[in-house]
Write a protein that holds these residues in place. Structure first.
Motif: not given
Length: 302
Positions: A66-81
């Motif tokens: 479980f990744d609990d890093r504080n990320m913006t929505t855009s950064r999270s989406m990029l990491a998912t992609r």
């Protein structure tokens, strides 16, 4: 309505029937819980472990990270992609900002529409002011508090209600106590736990009595399309979790995390205000409003 029965949560996956040397590597699933309240983070962790456990007999062992890093929505989406994050729980707003090219989305009633049923944390001195509210129009004289980037912000602003955003979730409570805004709407699933967490430091805060807001919040598990095995594994677990012939698995999952008594009842003394969610399609708004009215003892009005 739904009832709850006792169930022992099995934390360990099923034993592998292959020999030690032949056993396949456990499937690792990295799920982002960033940006949610502590109660919702705990629920998501349990949800993901449950889905993986329910499919473990057929699919084998697993590792849930479980990744609990504080990320913006855009950064999270990029990491998912990119496949750095495999899965996440997202609202319709988050789903709209991604595409089928990058993620596979699984929409189910993970929280039985209760995420969108809100109660207000307010200052005790404002109790009588909130008791007089009967409609969205009455709320327009008050400022709502929301975390930065929360999609609910647009729901309130579309309804003409001023919103003040906090940098993060814990900052909302001192801001409310100091009068930066007037009410903090949180789901009935988490509002009592949230107040209990902060009431020692901010004893002037209370939950407004007999005051509810409901708006549809469709929830999706999003899975990176770089991880087809993870997608297949979760779909297998979802098929079991939402099997109509075994409804109590989800009920017990919710009961482990939320102070529910088996049913939600809003009586005639309460004010219930409903609003549409501008992030959701008209059909989803209508379907979820109907589901809410059919499953809980409430009378919907605007």
């Amino acid at each position: 309505m739904f009832a709850f029965v006792g169930l022992t949560l099995l934390l360990a996956p099923a034993a592998n029937v292959l020999g030690k040397d032949d056993a396949p590597e456990p499937l690792t699933v990295i799920h982002s819980i960033s940006g949610w309240s502590p109660t919702m983070k705990a629920f998501q962790m349990d949800l993901m472990r449950t889905l993986l456990r329910l499919s473990s007999e057929e699919e084998g062992d697993y590792n849930a990270v479980f990744d609990d890093r504080n990320m913006t929505t855009s950064r999270s989406m990029l990491a998912t992609r990119r496949g750095e994050i495999h899965t996440g729980l997202t609202t319709g707003w988050g789903a709209l900002r991604n595409s089928k090219e990058h993620v596979t989305l699984y929409r189910y009633p993970y929280l039985k529409s209760l995420l969108g049923l809100r109660r207000f944390i307010i200052r005790a001195e404002d109790r009588e002011r909130f008791e007089s509210i009967r409609s969205v129009k009455g709320l327009k004289g008050f400022r709502a508090g929301q975390g930065a980037g929360w999609p609910d912000t647009r729901v309130y602003r579309e309804a003409g209600i001023e919103v003040v955003e906090a940098e993060n979730y814990p900052s909302l409570f001192p801001m409310l106590a100091k009068g930066r805004f007037d009410f903090l709407p949180l789901s009935v699933l988490e509002v009592e736990g949230a107040l209990a967490e902060f009431e020692k430091d901010y004893p002037s805060l209370i939950i407004a009595e007999n005051m509810y807001v409901f708006y549809p919040i469709p929830l999706y598990i999003s899975v990176s399309n770089t991880k087809p095995k993870v997608s297949e594994r979760l779909k297998a677990g979802l098929d079991v979790l939402f099997d109509p012939d075994s409804p109590f698995e989800l009920d017990n999952l919710m009961l482990r995390h939320f102070p529910l008594e088996g049913e939600i009842e809003i009586d005639g003394r309460a004010t219930l205000i409903t609003m549409n969610n501008p992030y959701a399609e008209a059909e989803i708004n209508l379907t979820m409003l109907r589901y809410f009215s059919e499953h809980y003892r409430v009378t919907l009005s605007r």
